[in-house]
Design a protein around this motif. Structure first.
Motif, short mmCIF file in Angstrom:
data_model
loop_
_atom_site.label_atom_id
_atom_site.label_comp_id
_atom_site.label_asym_id
_atom_site.label_seq_id
_atom_site.Cartn_x
_atom_site.Cartn_y
_atom_site.Cartn_z
N GLY A 40 68.05 116.97 54.70
CA GLY A 40 67.45 116.19 53.73
C GLY A 40 66.22 115.33 54.42
N VAL A 41 65.39 114.98 53.65
CA VAL A 41 64.00 114.73 54.05
C VAL A 41 63.65 113.24 53.80
CG1 VAL A 41 61.45 115.05 53.73
CG2 VAL A 41 62.89 116.86 53.96
N VAL A 42 62.95 112.51 54.68
CA VAL A 42 62.74 110.93 54.78
C VAL A 42 61.09 110.76 55.18
CG1 VAL A 42 65.15 110.03 54.83
CG2 VAL A 42 63.56 110.40 56.95
N MET A 43 60.58 109.76 54.36
CA MET A 43 59.41 109.36 54.94
C MET A 43 59.40 107.99 55.95
SD MET A 43 56.07 107.74 52.79
CE MET A 43 56.83 106.32 52.14
N ALA A 44 58.87 107.91 57.10
CA ALA A 44 58.84 107.19 58.20
C ALA A 44 57.53 106.58 58.55
CB ALA A 44 59.72 107.41 59.33
N VAL A 45 57.66 105.29 58.77
CA VAL A 45 55.99 104.56 59.14
C VAL A 45 56.47 103.89 60.60
CG1 VAL A 45 55.43 104.40 56.78
CG2 VAL A 45 56.47 102.59 57.64
N ILE A 49 52.64 100.53 53.70
CA ILE A 49 53.26 101.86 53.18
C ILE A 49 54.70 101.39 52.56
CG2 ILE A 49 53.87 104.08 53.41
CD1 ILE A 49 50.81 103.51 53.89
N LYS A 50 54.64 101.14 51.15
CA LYS A 50 56.12 101.18 50.62
C LYS A 50 56.62 102.18 49.61
CE LYS A 50 55.26 96.14 50.75
NZ LYS A 50 56.06 95.90 51.98
N ALA A 51 55.61 102.96 49.38
CA ALA A 51 55.79 104.14 48.43
C ALA A 51 55.12 105.16 48.88
CB ALA A 51 55.69 103.60 47.05
N TYR A 52 55.09 106.51 47.96
CA TYR A 52 54.55 107.63 48.47
C TYR A 52 52.99 107.29 47.82
CZ TYR A 52 58.74 110.25 48.87
OH TYR A 52 59.94 110.59 49.33
N SER A 53 52.62 106.59 46.83
CA SER A 53 51.58 106.09 46.18
C SER A 53 50.76 105.42 47.19
CB SER A 53 51.87 105.33 44.94
OG SER A 53 52.39 104.06 45.32
N ALA A 91 50.58 105.21 67.10
CA ALA A 91 49.20 104.87 67.33
C ALA A 91 48.19 104.47 66.17
CB ALA A 91 48.63 106.24 68.23
N GLY A 92 48.94 104.70 64.87
CA GLY A 92 48.10 104.53 63.71
C GLY A 92 47.26 105.59 63.34
N ASN A 93 47.21 106.97 63.92
CA ASN A 93 46.20 107.83 63.51
C ASN A 93 46.83 108.21 62.29
OD1 ASN A 93 44.90 107.63 65.92
ND2 ASN A 93 46.24 108.86 67.09
N SER A 94 48.05 108.42 61.93
CA SER A 94 48.72 108.88 60.85
C SER A 94 49.37 107.68 60.44
CB SER A 94 49.65 110.22 61.07
OG SER A 94 48.86 111.13 61.29
N ALA A 95 49.34 107.37 58.90
CA ALA A 95 49.91 106.33 58.34
C ALA A 95 51.48 106.35 58.08
CB ALA A 95 49.56 106.14 56.79
N ALA A 96 52.01 107.60 58.07
CA ALA A 96 53.40 108.12 58.01
C ALA A 96 53.92 109.47 58.04
CB ALA A 96 53.85 107.89 56.44
N LEU A 97 55.00 109.81 58.31
CA LEU A 97 55.63 111.12 58.71
C LEU A 97 56.70 111.32 57.93
CD1 LEU A 97 58.50 111.06 60.58
CD2 LEU A 97 56.88 110.10 62.15
N PHE A 98 56.81 112.70 57.50
CA PHE A 98 58.01 113.10 56.77
C PHE A 98 58.44 114.26 57.73
CE2 PHE A 98 55.08 112.25 53.24
CZ PHE A 98 56.20 111.56 52.32
N LEU A 156 60.11 103.30 64.72
CA LEU A 156 59.82 103.59 63.40
C LEU A 156 60.63 103.04 62.31
CD1 LEU A 156 59.41 107.48 63.94
CD2 LEU A 156 57.39 105.79 63.54
N LYS A 157 60.51 103.05 61.28
CA LYS A 157 61.33 102.64 60.10
C LYS A 157 61.20 103.64 59.01
CE LYS A 157 58.39 99.18 58.09
NZ LYS A 157 58.28 97.70 57.87
N ILE A 158 62.37 103.99 58.24
CA ILE A 158 62.33 104.77 56.96
C ILE A 158 62.06 103.86 55.71
CG2 ILE A 158 63.88 105.94 55.76
CD1 ILE A 158 65.56 106.81 58.28
N ILE A 159 61.24 104.59 54.99
CA ILE A 159 60.84 103.93 53.69
C ILE A 159 61.48 104.93 52.61
CG2 ILE A 159 58.90 103.27 52.25
CD1 ILE A 159 59.09 101.82 54.86
N GLY A 160 62.01 104.10 51.58
CA GLY A 160 62.33 104.74 50.34
C GLY A 160 63.75 105.44 50.55
N GLU A 161 64.12 106.47 49.63
CA GLU A 161 65.44 107.12 49.56
C GLU A 161 65.35 108.49 50.26
OE1 GLU A 161 68.41 106.09 48.61
OE2 GLU A 161 67.30 103.93 48.36
N MET A 162 66.30 109.18 50.75
CA MET A 162 66.41 110.62 51.28
C MET A 162 66.06 111.48 50.07
SD MET A 162 69.08 112.43 53.83
CE MET A 162 70.30 112.91 52.31
#
Length: 256
Positions: free
Chosen positions: A121-126, A133-137, A182-189, A205-211
């Motif tokens: 499964g895939v998650v977004m982390a920041v 960053i609280k959502a994909y938008s 380092a803040g070069n990218s806002a998030a990762l998947f 890091l911390k996971i944002i949203g659902e998987m």
């Protein structure tokens, strides 16, 4: 004439004996056991990584060892990185690869896959201290880090036009994490068990949203080759699942 004939008969007999000996030595040789070369990734914890002793361990590594023991085949492991492993198999330098490789229709054009051995499964982390960053938008106009060849990269590519972000690719997870820290990218998947393990290990890091639902992982060989290896992998996988060894391996590496 009789003497010459006897000599000829003896010579033929000797030749026949040597011929039989030569034939029998080939069939009784114990050196016919094939040793496969298996390529893998280098940093895709908890599937493949080096422990504190410098040993190559992880779900993929332990699973391959269990299946090989069950099926009675030998192998040499080559930890070369995901992209290099793909090249190793397609060029014939390695017989197969196990590297958290998602089974996709595109890859099926080049590789033959085993039965699935893990559903991802895939998650977004920041960054752990990021509260923007609280959502994909919230990714609009920003850079998002992904690792080459992963489900996370595939998912990010599928939504980046919709949410207006740019993807930056990395060959390994550690450099991807550093880029976000380092803040070069806002998030990762990233694949959930991988980033989940990183966070449990202390990566800030911390996971944002659902998987998001991902694809399944499979063992792969070059298309049309090493069918016997795929057959043994599938048979061994079924056996280690039935014995409980498979779940034991997962429980060793996946944080609950």
């Amino acid at each position: 004439m009789k003497k010459a004939t006897k000599i000829g008969v003896l010579a033929m007999a000797v030749l026949m004996i040597f011929s039989l000996v030569g034939c029998s030595s080939g069939t009784t040789s114990t050196s016919d056991t094939k040793k496969y070369v298996i390529a893998t990734d280098t940093t895709f914890k908890p599937f493949e990584f080096e422990n504190d002793k410098g040993e190559r361990v992880g779900i993929d590594i332990d699973l391959l060892a269990a299946i090989a023991a069950d099926q009675g085949f030998e192998y040499e492991l080559k930890a070369v990185g995901f992209d290099a492993a793909l090249g190793e198999v397609t060029s014939g330098q390695s017989d197969g690869m196990i590297a958290g490789m998602s089974i996709t229709d595109v890859r099926k054009e080049t590789f033959d896959f085993s039965d699935p051995y893990f559903d991802s499964g895939v998650v977004m982390a920041v960054s752990a201290n990021d509260n923007t960053i609280k959502a994909y938008s919230d990714l609009a106009g920003k850079k998002v880090a992904v690792k080459n060849g992963t489900e996370g990269a595939t998912f990010a590519e599928s939504i980046k036009a919709q949410y207006g972000f740019e993807t930056v690719s990395f060959p390994d997870s550690s450099n991807m994490y550093e880029d976000v820290k380092a803040g070069n990218s806002a998030a990762l998947f990233e694949d959930y068990p991988v980033v989940g393990d990183a966070i449990a290990s202390g990566v800030p890091l911390k996971i944002i949203g659902e998987m998001e639902k991902g694809s399944s992982y499979g063992f792969a060989v070059k298309k049309g080759q090493n069918a016997e290896l795929i057959k043994m992998f599938n048979a061994g996988l079924a056996n280690v699942k039935a014995s409980g060894k498979y779940q034991e391996i997962l429980d060793t590496y996946i944080q609950k």
